[in-house]
Each structure stands twice: as C-alpha cells, then as structure tokens.
Enzyme design. Structure first.
Site, PDB file in Angstrom:
ATOM      1  N   HIS A 290     -38.692  -0.172 -11.577  1.00 40.49           N
ATOM      2  CA  HIS A 290     -37.832  -0.985 -12.446  1.00 40.49           C
ATOM      3  C   HIS A 290     -36.356  -0.579 -12.292  1.00 40.49           C
ATOM      4  O   HIS A 290     -35.485  -1.425 -12.085  1.00 40.49           O
ATOM      5  CB  HIS A 290     -38.252  -0.836 -13.912  1.00 40.49           C
ATOM      6  CG  HIS A 290     -37.236  -1.386 -14.863  1.00 40.49           C
ATOM      7  ND1 HIS A 290     -37.077  -2.736 -15.080  1.00 40.49           N
ATOM      8  CD2 HIS A 290     -36.284  -0.771 -15.606  1.00 40.49           C
ATOM      9  CE1 HIS A 290     -36.086  -2.928 -15.932  1.00 40.49           C
ATOM     10  NE2 HIS A 290     -35.579  -1.754 -16.273  1.00 40.49           N
TER      11      HIS A 290
ATOM     12  N   HIS B 224     -32.291  -2.596 -11.265  1.00 39.51           N
ATOM     13  CA  HIS B 224     -30.924  -2.401 -11.766  1.00 39.51           C
ATOM     14  C   HIS B 224     -29.878  -2.086 -10.707  1.00 39.51           C
ATOM     15  O   HIS B 224     -28.714  -2.466 -10.845  1.00 39.51           O
ATOM     16  CB  HIS B 224     -30.893  -1.228 -12.765  1.00 39.51           C
ATOM     17  CG  HIS B 224     -31.426  -1.557 -14.121  1.00 39.51           C
ATOM     18  ND1 HIS B 224     -30.736  -2.335 -15.025  1.00 39.51           N
ATOM     19  CD2 HIS B 224     -32.581  -1.204 -14.747  1.00 39.51           C
ATOM     20  CE1 HIS B 224     -31.442  -2.446 -16.147  1.00 39.51           C
ATOM     21  NE2 HIS B 224     -32.573  -1.765 -16.003  1.00 39.51           N
TER      22      HIS B 224
ATOM     23  N   GLU C 228     -30.903  -6.765 -18.838  1.00 39.81           N
ATOM     24  CA  GLU C 228     -32.358  -6.742 -18.628  1.00 39.81           C
ATOM     25  C   GLU C 228     -32.974  -8.123 -18.399  1.00 39.81           C
ATOM     26  O   GLU C 228     -33.847  -8.272 -17.550  1.00 39.81           O
ATOM     27  CB  GLU C 228     -33.069  -6.076 -19.819  1.00 39.81           C
ATOM     28  CG  GLU C 228     -32.762  -4.597 -20.016  1.00 39.81           C
ATOM     29  CD  GLU C 228     -33.357  -3.676 -18.941  1.00 39.81           C
ATOM     30  OE1 GLU C 228     -34.073  -4.157 -18.035  1.00 39.81           O
ATOM     31  OE2 GLU C 228     -33.079  -2.467 -19.015  1.00 39.81           O
TER      32      GLU C 228
ATOM     33  N   SER D 105     -37.952  -6.962 -11.760  1.00 40.50           N
ATOM     34  CA  SER D 105     -38.985  -5.993 -11.400  1.00 40.50           C
ATOM     35  C   SER D 105     -40.373  -6.452 -11.863  1.00 40.50           C
ATOM     36  O   SER D 105     -41.332  -5.694 -11.776  1.00 40.50           O
ATOM     37  CB  SER D 105     -38.645  -4.608 -11.978  1.00 40.50           C
ATOM     38  OG  SER D 105     -38.505  -4.669 -13.386  1.00 40.50           O
TER      39      SER D 105
END
Ligand code: PHE
Ligand code: FE
Length: 295
Positions: free
Chosen positions: A134, A139, A182, A201
């Site tokens: 993730h 990110h 997010e 993700s």
C-alpha cells in the site's frame, strides 16, 4: 514485527508517562523471503494490468520514471536516489502507523514513512492496516510530481499547526487526507481517473470507484470534505473529484484557522449523503451499502 516498538518517556503535567512510539528503521531488505518478493510481484502485476486508463497519467508515468518494477521488492535506498533528485523527498522505513505528530513532522520535512513489511499471500485482497505494498506502490509514485509533492509537505506543516487547535481540527485534517491522498479521484483530459493510494493498491476498489453506480462521485469542496465522515472497512460511499493537483494545492493554501473555528460548531456529514450544493458527477444508488457502523 514488534521489534521496532520503542517506549519513551515524555514529561507531561502528569509527570513522566510512557509513550509508545514506532522507531524509524532501516529497511531490512536482506530479510525478505522469496514469498515476500512473490507477493510484491503478484500484486504489482495485478495492479498494473488494470490501472492503465484507470490511474491518472501522472501516477503511471512517475512509477515507471522512478524505476519501480515487479521483479523484487524495491530498495528504499535506490528509489531515494531518484526521488531526492526529483522533488527532494526521502522514504524512511517504519514498523507501522506512527503517532500523529511524528507523521506530520516527517511529511513537513519531506520524509515519507513506508511500512517495511509486506502482507502474506492469503491477504492479497484486503488488509486492515497499511503494509509495504500500500505505502510504496500506492503513495510513493506521486511524490515525484512537483505539485503533489508540495501538497504533501504543506499537509504535514498544517498537521503540526492543527495540533494547537484541538481534536476537531485534527479530525478535519484526517478527513481531508482520507478523501484526497487515500481515496481521491481526478477528472482530467482523459476522463475520470484515480490518484488516491488506498484505491491504487486495491484491485476491487480500483474498478468499483470508477465503474460502479453505487458510490457518489462529487466535486472537491474543502470544507464539505472536512465535515464528511468515512468508514475504513468497506469501499467508500463517496469519492471526491479534483480537476488537477493545482486545484488541491490552491484550495488548501489559505490559513485554516478560521475554517477550524467554523467547523467547531458544524455538524458532521454521513459518508453517503449528497447535499444540495454538491457538484454531482454520479449520485450513488447506494447498492450494497452497510447501514450500521459509521455511515
Ligand atoms: N493551509 C493550511 C493551514 O493553514 C495547511 C494545509 C495545507 C493543510 C495543505 C492541509 C493541506 O493550516
Ligand atoms: Fe495510506
């Protein structure tokens, strides 16, 4: 995994109290097993297969440009050479979620904390906490984008500052992060695309957020987002859509102090609600929404 947890003592008005903090650690790259590398490879291929035409161009190009590939778990040290030279960001290894203020302070100094460990093969589809896949896959690529890189630093500074305003200010900033970094969508020239790491993700949500009729898709609105609740255990009921990263950066540039003052008395908005003033791209059918929990 508990190894890196450290106990420190901090002087407060109650005397010295123990504070559990998560140490910054060097990525123990040599300890990854063949299974760990295999999990990375499987997830990497799986996402890159579905993300063209779904993820924003900036993300896909940056991931390639920084040399993030499927073969093995990337070394932070190697990615850092490219990142540092491009936008001045550095990846640091961590055990897991950090205390809020530590997290803000790292971002404010252009350090991005990345969980060093990766999920098990039986957890490919869902994990309730961030892991290496993730953090790194989702990110890190956009930290190569100059505007997004500046937004993340500004967010970190804003977080440090918000600590002086109390819990409602922190809640507002957390919602902002949730609905942008997010779970954000971006409406670019080539249509609606994903830029939020929580989506990028996840295979299921990457398809759901764009193609399903169930969720709301609503134009970005700073104060509206800051009042909107969210849930962490299902796909989002509402996604917020930006036009470009400049819009995000500009909207968050003003001093938030007056906003925090207004928000102190404002009602929060349930995750699935559409308001009169919303710019609606899609009004969700609500299909499959859970009625319990934090709506
Ligand atoms: N402008 C905000 C403030 O004054 C800081 C901030 C920037 C917060 C970007 C979030 C994102 O607090
Ligand atoms: Fe995340």
């Amino acid at each position: 995994m508990g190894e890196a947890k450290r106990v420190e003592h901090q002087l407060t008005d109650k005397g010295y109290v123990p504070v559990y903090t998560t140490a910054v650690i060097e990525q123990p790259w040599e300890t990854y097993t063949p299974t760990d590398h295999e999990v990375w490879k499987t997830l990497f291929h799986r996402q890159r297969e579905i993300l063209p035409k779904r993820a924003c161009r900036e993300f896909l190009e940056a991931q390639d440009a920084m040399g993030m590939g499927a073969e093995q778990i990337p070394k932070f040290s190697e990615l850092n050479e490219v990142l540092k030279a491009t936008t001045g960001w550095t990846l640091i290894g961590v055990e897991g979620l950090l205390p809020e203020l530590d997290f803000f302070d790292h971002l404010a100094n252009r350090r991005f904390p990345v969980t060093w460990w990766i999920r098990k093969p039986e957890q490919l589809d869902y994990l309730s906490e961030p892991d290496l896949f993730h953090d790194l896959f989702g990110h890190v690529p956009l930290l190569m984008n100059p505007v997004f890189a500046d937004y993340m630093e500004a967010y970190g500074r804003g977080g440090v500052k918000a600590h002086g305003f109390g819990e409602h200010a922190l809640a507002a900033l957390t919602r902002l992060y949730w609905y942008t970094v997010e779970f954000g969508l971006i409406q670019g020239e080539d249509g609606l695309r994903i830029y939020g790491a929580g989506i990028l993700s996840s295979k299921g949500e990457s398809i759901h957020c764009l193609e399903s009729d169930a969720p709301n898709r609503i134009g970005f609105d700073l104060e509206r987002i800051m009042r909107t609740r969210y849930r962490i255990d299902t796909y989002q009921k509402t996604y917020f859509v930006i036009e470009d990263f400049e819009q995000l950066f500009e909207a968050t540039r003003p001093d938030f102090a007056p906003i925090y003052a207004r928000l102190a008395d404002a009602e929060s908005i349930p995750a699935g609600t559409v308001l009169d003033g919303d710019r609606v791209f899609n009004r969700g059918t609500g299909e499959g929404w859970l009625k319990d929990g934090d709506v």
